[in-house]
Design an enzyme around this catalytic site. Structure first.
Site, PDB file in Angstrom:
ATOM      1  CE  LYS A   1      41.372  49.967  37.081  1.00 15.40           C
ATOM      2  NZ  LYS A   1      42.477  50.735  36.245  1.00 15.40           N
TER       3      LYS A   1
ATOM      4  CG  ASP B   1      42.372  49.941  40.971  1.00 15.02           C
ATOM      5  OD1 ASP B   1      42.310  50.955  41.244  1.00 15.02           O
ATOM      6  OD2 ASP B   1      43.260  49.608  39.937  1.00 15.02           O
TER       7      ASP B   1
HETATM    8  P1  ATP Z   1      45.465  47.866  37.855  1.00 14.51           P
HETATM    9  O1  ATP Z   1      44.713  48.322  36.935  1.00 14.51           O
HETATM   10  O2  ATP Z   1      44.608  47.678  39.188  1.00 14.51           O
HETATM   11  O3  ATP Z   1      46.663  48.842  38.323  1.00 14.51           O
HETATM   12  P2  ATP Z   1      46.574  45.854  36.333  1.00 14.51           P
HETATM   13  O4  ATP Z   1      45.142  45.363  35.560  1.00 14.51           O
HETATM   14  O5  ATP Z   1      47.419  46.701  35.559  1.00 14.51           O
HETATM   15  O6  ATP Z   1      46.022  46.519  37.534  1.00 14.51           O
HETATM   16  P3  ATP Z   1      46.681  43.142  37.422  1.00 14.51           P
HETATM   17  O7  ATP Z   1      46.312  42.238  36.194  1.00 14.51           O
HETATM   18  O8  ATP Z   1      46.044  43.340  38.255  1.00 14.51           O
HETATM   19  O9  ATP Z   1      47.592  44.734  36.712  1.00 14.51           O
HETATM   20  O10 ATP Z   1      48.138  42.368  37.673  1.00 14.51           O
HETATM   21  C1  ATP Z   1      49.196  43.191  38.191  1.00 14.51           C
HETATM   22  C2  ATP Z   1      50.321  42.033  38.828  1.00 14.51           C
HETATM   23  O11 ATP Z   1      49.494  41.599  39.820  1.00 14.51           O
HETATM   24  C3  ATP Z   1      50.402  40.908  37.796  1.00 14.51           C
HETATM   25  O12 ATP Z   1      51.707  41.217  37.311  1.00 14.51           O
HETATM   26  C4  ATP Z   1      50.715  39.853  38.934  1.00 14.51           C
HETATM   27  O13 ATP Z   1      52.036  39.500  39.267  1.00 14.51           O
HETATM   28  C5  ATP Z   1      49.902  40.104  40.139  1.00 14.51           C
HETATM   29  N1  ATP Z   1      48.623  39.537  40.264  1.00 14.51           N
HETATM   30  C6  ATP Z   1      48.206  38.820  41.571  1.00 14.51           C
HETATM   31  N2  ATP Z   1      47.146  38.203  41.342  1.00 14.51           N
HETATM   32  C7  ATP Z   1      46.763  38.133  40.213  1.00 14.51           C
HETATM   33  C8  ATP Z   1      45.512  37.871  39.539  1.00 14.51           C
HETATM   34  N3  ATP Z   1      44.622  37.003  40.097  1.00 14.51           N
HETATM   35  N4  ATP Z   1      45.458  37.957  38.240  1.00 14.51           N
HETATM   36  C9  ATP Z   1      46.668  38.821  37.628  1.00 14.51           C
HETATM   37  N5  ATP Z   1      47.401  39.173  38.159  1.00 14.51           N
HETATM   38  C10 ATP Z   1      47.613  39.068  39.616  1.00 14.51           C
END
Ligand code: ATP
Length: 322
Positions: free
Chosen positions: A36, A163
């Site tokens: 997203k 999210d």
């Molecule tokens: P958001 O945009 O929802 O704030 P994000 O995209 O910045 O999230 P994610 O890729 O969801 O961040 O990862 C955040 C943290 O979640 C990672 O550093 C990791 O430790 C943890 N995590 C748990 N499950 C997963 C997964 N399936 N894939 C990636 N990270 C994960």
């Protein structure tokens, strides 16, 4: 599973009542799930519980992870892709947590191998972990033949994270509360470039920086922008460009000042608008059309200012059984 009809040419068995598909030789179920971008992220003051009220306009984009669920003894998570080494493979993985909650509600043990083919940047502000949580939920629901009602799936998603409900439904939606209360909104087609940064940013750290920068200032209650919603519905990128806004951007730039050069480079390359995606550090660029997006991506790739670029379009469907 009952009500199955085998397709001998593909080795797939489909459930005639739900449309769910499983691979009849391995019992595997694969779900594709989008990343997203927040086209509006309006952030209110910190609440007593530490969360922030948000007016969050989510747009699903055609950048996908795939989660494959296969029967196993116990819960096992594996991951492939450029950022696979940054993904936790233990019970903190959102895919494993989703399987655990669904199994508990159904009175099952979460005996499943979840394999994540990861294309969404990790800790990139594109809800990659949330996407995998939603995908695992849909995959396990099909694997275990549960046919859980959508309202209950959304409930589990909200328990997993703010999210996650949007990753399940996709398309375009306004998220209120802490982002998990969703109202679908109409959206025309748009073209995007995403610049992937080296290393991630922790979402809680970006919110803490937001609070630090906001200290002593009056923070208005977050509200969806009528101009942005109208532009989103119109499908006109020139109308949408000036309305894009992310209240977390100053905090992300404060923690990662070099992102300002990426934003400037994309705009100089012809992007109609540039903003930090969610909590960053991925940056998002709105392009007039697909060809313009390819041009912006080529310039950003050559600039050396980002690790990689991805071209995508919106809106994209939510978690979908393949
Ligand atoms: P958001 O945009 O929802 O704030 P994000 O995209 O910045 O999230 P994610 O890729 O969801 O961040 O990862 C955040 C943290 O979640 C990672 O550093 C990791 O430790 C943890 N995590 C748990 N499950 C997963 C997964 N399936 N894939 C990636 N990270 C994960």
């Amino acid at each position: 599973m009952t009500g199955q009809a085998s397709d001998s040419t593909t080795g797939q068995a489909s459930d005639s009542t739900t449309g769910h598909a499983t691979d009849s030789t391995t019992g595997a179920v694969t779900v594709r799930v989008p990343a997203k971008v927040n086209v509006q992220l309006a952030v209110g003051a910190a609440r007593p519980d530490g969360f922030h009220d948000l007016a969050n306009v989510f747009l699903a984009v055609s950048l996908y992870d795939e989660v494959t669920a296969t029967p196993a003894a116990g819960t096992k998570v594996t991951c492939e892709g450029p950022d696979a080494d940054q993904v936790p493979l233990d019970r903190t993985n959102l895919a494993a947590r989703a399987a655990g909650i669904l199994a508990e509600r159904a009175g099952l043990t979460p005996d499943v191998h979840l394999h994540i083919a990861k294309n969404i940047p990790v800790a990139g502000g594109m809800a990659g972990g949330s996407a995998d949580g939603a995908a695992a939920l849909v995959a396990c629901d099909a694997l275990w033949g549960l046919d859980t009602p959508m309202a209950e799936l959304l409930d589990i998603c909200a328990e997993l994270g703010s999210d996650v409900p949007f990753s399940l439904v996709g398309g375009a939606a306004l998220g209120t509360g802490r982002g998990e209360i969703l109202t679908p909104v109409p959206a025309g087609a748009f073209h995007w470039v995403f610049a992937v940064a080296d290393g991630g940013l922790s979402t809680p750290a970006v919110f803490r920086e937001f609070d630090r920068l906001a200290a002593g200032h009056e923070i208005p209650a977050p509200q969806a922008s009528p101009a942005l919603l109208a532009a989103l519905a119109s499908g006109d990128p020139d109308a949408l460009a000036p309305t894009l806004v992310n209240d977390l951007q100053p905090a992300a730039l404060s923690l990662r000042p070099q992102l300002a050069s990426v934003l400037a480079a994309g705009t100089a390359a012809g992007a109609l608008a540039a903003l930090v995606s969610g909590s960053g550090p991925t940056t998002a660029f709105l392009a007039r059309d697909r060809a313009a997006a390819a041009g912006v991506a080529a310039v950003l790739d050559a600039s050396g200012l980002c690790r990689a670029t991805r071209v995508a379009s919106s809106p994209a469907p939510g978690a979908t059984l393949l």
